[in-house]
Design a protein around this motif. Sequence first.
Motif, short mmCIF file in Angstrom:
data_model
loop_
_atom_site.label_atom_id
_atom_site.label_comp_id
_atom_site.label_asym_id
_atom_site.label_seq_id
_atom_site.Cartn_x
_atom_site.Cartn_y
_atom_site.Cartn_z
N ASP A 168 -0.63 -9.14 -2.87
CA ASP A 168 0.14 -7.92 -3.11
C ASP A 168 1.27 -7.75 -2.10
N GLU A 169 1.02 -8.03 -0.84
CA GLU A 169 2.07 -7.85 0.16
C GLU A 169 3.22 -8.83 -0.06
N GLN A 170 2.88 -10.02 -0.48
CA GLN A 170 3.92 -11.01 -0.77
C GLN A 170 4.74 -10.60 -2.00
N VAL A 171 4.08 -9.99 -2.99
CA VAL A 171 4.81 -9.50 -4.16
C VAL A 171 5.77 -8.39 -3.75
N ALA A 172 5.29 -7.45 -2.93
CA ALA A 172 6.16 -6.37 -2.46
C ALA A 172 7.34 -6.93 -1.68
N THR A 173 7.10 -7.91 -0.85
CA THR A 173 8.17 -8.52 -0.06
C THR A 173 9.19 -9.20 -0.95
N ALA A 194 8.11 -0.07 -16.58
CA ALA A 194 7.53 -0.59 -15.33
C ALA A 194 7.56 -2.11 -15.42
N PRO A 195 8.75 -2.72 -15.35
CA PRO A 195 8.95 -4.10 -15.79
C PRO A 195 8.78 -5.17 -14.73
N SER A 196 8.47 -4.78 -13.51
CA SER A 196 8.38 -5.74 -12.41
C SER A 196 6.92 -5.94 -12.01
N PRO A 197 6.57 -7.13 -11.52
CA PRO A 197 5.23 -7.28 -10.94
C PRO A 197 4.96 -6.25 -9.86
N ALA A 198 6.01 -5.85 -9.14
CA ALA A 198 5.85 -4.84 -8.10
C ALA A 198 5.57 -3.45 -8.67
N SER A 199 5.90 -3.25 -9.95
CA SER A 199 5.66 -1.94 -10.57
C SER A 199 4.19 -1.58 -10.55
N GLU A 217 0.83 -1.20 0.00
CA GLU A 217 0.00 0.00 0.00
C GLU A 217 0.87 1.25 0.00
N GLY A 218 0.32 2.34 -0.50
CA GLY A 218 1.00 3.62 -0.45
C GLY A 218 1.82 3.90 -1.70
N VAL A 219 2.59 4.98 -1.62
CA VAL A 219 3.36 5.48 -2.75
C VAL A 219 4.67 4.72 -2.86
N GLY A 220 5.04 4.31 -4.06
CA GLY A 220 6.28 3.58 -4.26
C GLY A 220 7.40 4.47 -4.77
N ASN A 221 8.52 3.84 -5.10
CA ASN A 221 9.69 4.56 -5.62
C ASN A 221 9.61 4.67 -7.15
#
Length: 467
Positions: free
Chosen positions: A456-461, A309-314, A257-261
């Motif tokens: 989503d949290e697991q992807v971010a991790t 934006a090449p990553s699933p996290a993107s 959640e929130g703003v990414g880099n």
Amino acid sequence: MTTLADPVPGGRPSEVERATALAAELSARSVHGIVLAYVDTAGITRVKTIPTARLGPAVAWGLGMSPVFDTFLANDSIVTTDVLGSPDGDLRLYPDLDHLVVLAGQPGWAWVPVDRITQEGERHPGCSRTFLRHVVMDAAVRYGVTFKAAIEVEWTLGRGTTAGDEFVPATTGPAYGATRQVEVGDYTVELLAALAAQGVDVDQVHPEYAAGQFEVSVGALDPVAAADRSVLVRQTIRAVAGRHGLRVSFAPAVTAEGVGNGGHVHLSAWRGGINLHTGGDGRYGMTAEAESFAAGLLAHLPALTAVTAPSPASYLRLKPSQWAGAFAVWGRETRESAVRVITGTAGLHEQAANLEVKPVDLAANPYLALGCLITAGLDGVAASMPLPEEVTGDPARFTGEEAQTRGVRRLPESLEDAVERFREDAELRTALGPVLADAIIAVRLGEMATVAGLDDEQVATAYRWVY
């Protein structure tokens, strides 16, 4: 300026002599090792290092490295294409002496970007730095146009340098807050000193929006040098952080959640020393070519996201109403638009006018990103594409028929969608060539398979400490 010719086996005598003399000079300055760096298709910086005394032979004959890294994933798994991903073959890493830098943030080391060339002396079709250089050269020949580019670097500081997935912000202050600047002031001032010593022009560095987040903006250079600088800046940010017991993440999303880099790209086209983004008869002083360049970017943005934006996290970051540029629209100083037209302060238009492309993060290979962005913009110029009407404010407020009427298009909401749009974009794939285009597709599909079934949290991790 960037070397125009590709390296050749045996080197050019003058370059080998220069490298030998430079090695002696570096050794006298207590520089004992040199980092040879490039960025792979997955956006990971890969390196080999050599003793300083070996710089001459490296310039003459290159340094060996397997081409398999073209199809490495961010987790170091390997996928394949019809020509890449096997254990066969070898490439040579040729250092570009024009961009060698002594690393102030890593005493005893120097850093240099490399081109990857075949053993026979031919350009490796999977080398992204070579790709960008040839895009820039072709633009100069076909259109008489040169470019200035800069890549913003956003990063998140965590406490501790030990391994582990947990993220604990290194600061407690609010977004852009003085408290946050004070809390890591010793770190950021050492970072500024290191960047200055390395010849990096810093416009500003400041606390950003998300917890523990900072941003540095640097001066514009020609595109190849700008991509090199982006890699160097990140090397320095990480090195100085480690000396202060801090951990760095350049991941698009540190949490779900929130703003990414982000890694926003600033790009301007020039002819004969004249900035094409000002002094014209178009909107906000743009020339007709500048408007068409922006139109080309907008037209290709859905496919471009597979590169920028090449990553699933993107896609945890690329969301509406978060200043990530999730809609293919443009606006003057509109930070929700994918393409932000920047005119600059009165009196500085000729120097400062440029386009900011926002749906870019630091999982992107900067050479691929800039090469594809320039390709897209020039396609707009070649076709004299008309620039659509400006959309200001938050594009997310337009839905249904009104969004369609205003030309408000949502960019892909998943990496899978972006890859499909990339498959359909013949212009980008032709510019990249089949080897590099197929590698991009294979790596993106591999990343998708890696996170299949994760929330989503697991992807971010999974990607938190990778980039």
